[in-house]
Structures are given as C-alpha cells and as structure tokens.
Design a protein around this motif. Sequence first.
Motif, PDB file in Angstrom:
ATOM      1  N   PRO A 121       0.820  -1.208   0.000  1.00 12.77           N
ATOM      2  CA  PRO A 121       0.000   0.000   0.000  1.00 12.77           C
ATOM      3  C   PRO A 121       0.858   1.264   0.000  1.00 12.77           C
ATOM      4  N   VAL A 122       0.575   2.182  -0.918  1.00  9.64           N
ATOM      5  CA  VAL A 122       1.321   3.440  -0.983  1.00  9.64           C
ATOM      6  C   VAL A 122       0.418   4.652  -0.827  1.00  9.64           C
ATOM      7  N   VAL A 123      -0.877   4.479  -1.037  1.00 11.95           N
ATOM      8  CA  VAL A 123      -1.843   5.563  -0.882  1.00 11.95           C
ATOM      9  C   VAL A 123      -3.122   4.983  -0.297  1.00 11.95           C
ATOM     10  N   ALA A 124      -3.732   5.727   0.607  1.00 12.77           N
ATOM     11  CA  ALA A 124      -5.020   5.336   1.158  1.00 12.77           C
ATOM     12  C   ALA A 124      -5.923   6.552   1.243  1.00 12.77           C
ATOM     13  N   ALA A 125      -7.206   6.338   1.005  1.00  6.12           N
ATOM     14  CA  ALA A 125      -8.203   7.401   1.166  1.00  6.12           C
ATOM     15  C   ALA A 125      -9.458   6.800   1.772  1.00  6.12           C
ATOM     16  N   ILE A 126     -10.001   7.476   2.770  1.00  6.29           N
ATOM     17  CA  ILE A 126     -11.232   7.054   3.441  1.00  6.29           C
ATOM     18  C   ILE A 126     -12.134   8.273   3.546  1.00  6.29           C
ATOM     19  N   HIS A 127     -13.365   8.135   3.104  1.00  7.39           N
ATOM     20  CA  HIS A 127     -14.321   9.240   3.222  1.00  7.39           C
ATOM     21  C   HIS A 127     -15.500   8.789   4.052  1.00  7.39           C
ATOM     22  N   GLU A 128     -15.715   9.480   5.173  1.00  5.65           N
ATOM     23  CA  GLU A 128     -16.857   9.236   6.038  1.00  5.65           C
ATOM     24  C   GLU A 128     -17.854  10.351   5.740  1.00  5.65           C
ATOM     25  N   PRO A 129     -18.923  10.061   4.992  1.00  9.74           N
ATOM     26  CA  PRO A 129     -19.737  11.140   4.423  1.00  9.74           C
ATOM     27  C   PRO A 129     -20.544  11.952   5.424  1.00  9.74           C
ATOM     28  N   LEU A 130     -21.069  11.339   6.466  1.00 15.86           N
ATOM     29  CA  LEU A 130     -21.972  12.101   7.332  1.00 15.86           C
ATOM     30  C   LEU A 130     -21.260  13.203   8.116  1.00 15.86           C
ATOM     31  N   PRO A 131     -20.072  12.952   8.693  1.00 15.36           N
ATOM     32  CA  PRO A 131     -19.325  14.073   9.282  1.00 15.36           C
ATOM     33  C   PRO A 131     -18.478  14.814   8.261  1.00 15.36           C
ATOM     34  N   ASP A 132     -18.491  14.334   7.010  1.00 18.11           N
ATOM     35  CA  ASP A 132     -17.704  14.926   5.928  1.00 18.11           C
ATOM     36  C   ASP A 132     -16.212  14.949   6.288  1.00 18.11           C
ATOM     37  N   SER A 133     -15.705  13.777   6.684  1.00 19.50           N
ATOM     38  CA  SER A 133     -14.296  13.628   7.027  1.00 19.50           C
ATOM     39  C   SER A 133     -13.596  12.785   5.961  1.00 19.50           C
ATOM     40  N   THR A 134     -12.552  13.342   5.363  1.00 23.19           N
ATOM     41  CA  THR A 134     -11.797  12.626   4.342  1.00 23.19           C
ATOM     42  C   THR A 134     -10.363  12.465   4.805  1.00 23.19           C
ATOM     43  N   TYR A 135      -9.963  11.209   4.986  1.00 25.85           N
ATOM     44  CA  TYR A 135      -8.613  10.876   5.435  1.00 25.85           C
ATOM     45  C   TYR A 135      -7.786  10.437   4.229  1.00 25.85           C
ATOM     46  N   VAL A 136      -6.565  10.941   4.138  1.00 27.39           N
ATOM     47  CA  VAL A 136      -5.677  10.578   3.033  1.00 27.39           C
ATOM     48  C   VAL A 136      -4.286  10.313   3.596  1.00 27.39           C
ATOM     49  N   ALA A 137      -3.666   9.235   3.131  1.00 24.58           N
ATOM     50  CA  ALA A 137      -2.303   8.905   3.548  1.00 24.58           C
ATOM     51  C   ALA A 137      -1.466   8.564   2.328  1.00 24.58           C
ATOM     52  N   ARG A 138      -0.223   9.054   2.334  1.00 27.27           N
ATOM     53  CA  ARG A 138       0.745   8.718   1.294  1.00 27.27           C
ATOM     54  C   ARG A 138       1.947   8.072   1.974  1.00 27.27           C
ATOM     55  N   ARG A 139       2.454   6.993   1.419  1.00 26.66           N
ATOM     56  CA  ARG A 139       3.588   6.300   2.017  1.00 26.66           C
ATOM     57  C   ARG A 139       4.777   7.249   2.171  1.00 26.66           C
ATOM     58  N   GLY A 140       5.234   7.420   3.408  1.00 29.92           N
ATOM     59  CA  GLY A 140       6.389   8.258   3.684  1.00 29.92           C
ATOM     60  C   GLY A 140       6.116   9.740   3.671  1.00 29.92           C
ATOM     61  N   ALA A 141       4.859  10.151   3.487  1.00 28.97           N
ATOM     62  CA  ALA A 141       4.543  11.578   3.379  1.00 28.97           C
ATOM     63  C   ALA A 141       3.469  12.023   4.364  1.00 28.97           C
ATOM     64  N   GLY A 142       3.117  11.180   5.320  1.00 27.56           N
ATOM     65  CA  GLY A 142       2.170  11.575   6.342  1.00 27.56           C
ATOM     66  C   GLY A 142       0.720  11.366   5.952  1.00 27.56           C
ATOM     67  N   ALA A 143      -0.159  11.796   6.862  1.00 24.10           N
ATOM     68  CA  ALA A 143      -1.596  11.618   6.670  1.00 24.10           C
ATOM     69  C   ALA A 143      -2.317  12.910   7.028  1.00 24.10           C
ATOM     70  N   THR A 144      -3.483  13.084   6.435  1.00 26.90           N
ATOM     71  CA  THR A 144      -4.288  14.281   6.679  1.00 26.90           C
ATOM     72  C   THR A 144      -5.754  13.908   6.857  1.00 26.90           C
ATOM     73  N   VAL A 145      -6.499  14.814   7.485  1.00 25.42           N
ATOM     74  CA  VAL A 145      -7.946  14.728   7.502  1.00 25.42           C
ATOM     75  C   VAL A 145      -8.460  16.087   7.047  1.00 25.42           C
ATOM     76  N   ASN A 146      -9.213  16.078   5.970  1.00 33.14           N
ATOM     77  CA  ASN A 146      -9.709  17.315   5.357  1.00 33.14           C
ATOM     78  C   ASN A 146      -8.571  18.316   5.130  1.00 33.14           C
ATOM     79  N   GLY A 147      -7.415  17.782   4.743  1.00 30.38           N
ATOM     80  CA  GLY A 147      -6.263  18.611   4.402  1.00 30.38           C
ATOM     81  C   GLY A 147      -5.371  18.989   5.555  1.00 30.38           C
ATOM     82  N   ALA A 148      -5.799  18.744   6.805  1.00 30.43           N
ATOM     83  CA  ALA A 148      -4.992  19.097   7.975  1.00 30.43           C
ATOM     84  C   ALA A 148      -4.160  17.898   8.410  1.00 30.43           C
ATOM     85  N   PRO A 149      -2.901  18.123   8.794  1.00 24.58           N
ATOM     86  CA  PRO A 149      -2.044  17.006   9.205  1.00 24.58           C
ATOM     87  C   PRO A 149      -2.627  16.225  10.379  1.00 24.58           C
ATOM     88  N   LEU A 150      -2.454  14.910  10.330  1.00 20.83           N
ATOM     89  CA  LEU A 150      -2.954  14.030  11.374  1.00 20.83           C
ATOM     90  C   LEU A 150      -1.819  13.568  12.278  1.00 20.83           C
TER      91      LEU A 150
END
Length: 270
Positions: A121-150
Amino acid sequence: MSDSSTPSDADDPTLDALADVATRAVRAGGDYLEDAFRDGHVAGEYGNDDVKTDADRAAEARVLDVVRGAFPDHAVHGEESGRNGDHRYEWVVDPLDGTNNFASGLPAFATAAAVLRDGDPVVAAIHEPLPDSTYVARRGAGATVNGAPLSADSDVPLEHGTVSFVLGLPAVRDPDLTATAERIESAVDDRVKRVVSTWAPTVDWGLLARGGLEGIVCFHPDVYEQHAGELLAAESGVVSHGNGSDGLYVGATDEETATALHDVAAAVLD
C-alpha cells in the motif's frame, strides 16, 4: 514531504496523483451513500453473517468510474466486483464499510480505497460522508484529515482508554476463530475502560489516526479495509505490532500501549 518531483503518467504516477484520484473516488462513493442513507430506503440481501445492499454496488460503480477514468490500465479489487486486471498498481476498494450500520440506519459508515504498488500500500483514502471527514495517507509523506495534518496522539492511559476490536468476515465464518476472537476481546476488555465494535473498521481507523481511540485490535481482518487502515495508521504515527495478513494486528497511539495490547492478544493465541 511530497512525491510530486516526477511527472505523473499512467505507467508511473506520483503519490500525489494517486492520492488525488483516490480522494475523488472515495468522495464519489461517499456522496452517493450520503444521499441514499438520508433517503432511507435500503434494498439488498440479508444473510446470517453479512449484508449486501444495492448501495454497495452503486457506490463501488461510482468509485471505479473515477479510478478507471484516470488509470484505465490499473488493476482493481473491489469488494463487490472482485479482482480485475493485472498491473503493478492495484486499487483495493471497499465501497461501503459498515453496510449493516447503513442498512440499520446507524450513521457510522465510510468508503475506502487503497492503492498497492507491487503489492504494498502506498496511498489510502477514506471518506466518512456524514461528518464529511476525508482521510488521506501517502507512504512516507504523512496523513491528513480534510487537508490538515494528522497525529495519533493520546495521553489517556490504557486502563482508562477506548479500544476498537475488529473481527474480519473470515473469522466470523469460522467457529474456532470466532471462539478465539471472543477470548481476545474479553481479555482486552479486562485491561481497558471500553472495547467498541462498530462494524465499520475504517471509521475506527480514522478515530485512531486522530487520537480519538487509544488502540485497535484486528483479528483476521478483511483486506478491503485493512490496507487503507494500516497505511493511515502508520502515516499518522500509530505504533503497531503484526499485520492483518498474519491474522493479528495491534495498533496504538504509543509504544507502551501497543505492546500491552499485543501481549494481551498474543497470550490468548499461545
């Protein structure tokens, strides 16, 4: 840190390019699910240990439309449609994680996608629609929720903490594994304030990645959520022992908690 130094193309896309498509794909699935959930009509098949709704299939079609529009040659592995194609890049998609919740009117579900490169796995994305939360992770580059660092930070001690327990469908369908899972869950429950089983693992992964949960214990988890969840956890600073493909994964917000949880679960297996 970014993987955008090389040009993006269909043969060797950058992580940024993959993440952009993954984000659009899970949002396409999640936006459909939000509308369908609010509509309140859920048609599908209800079995003894699983639920398959029309919404699962419709959401997956929307996710794959985005993926194939950007990368038509990439392989895909959808929970509803199975494996298709042969390529070093493979998209593993859970269009509706938490189907039983969705069908029951419980507002805890998400759409998830992970991109594997040569099996990792090198990229992951999870979208939880009701709270409108989108999580994104890139291998070696950190993770975010709605664009903010996690950052998976929690100062709650294990005995006061909340831990998610995830049981995959392979274990649900195996009486011996189910019995073992019950013992693991009970042992963990003896060490923490509360064990939660939401039946929407990617929702739990998001909570762990932002420090809302102190830990997660996965027993024979399904690959459709686990690939995305493990990467999101790793890139948000979660400390882990084991991996889903070996049958037991334990993650926590710090090393002491992760080790304690793993020791509890491993003791049941020994």
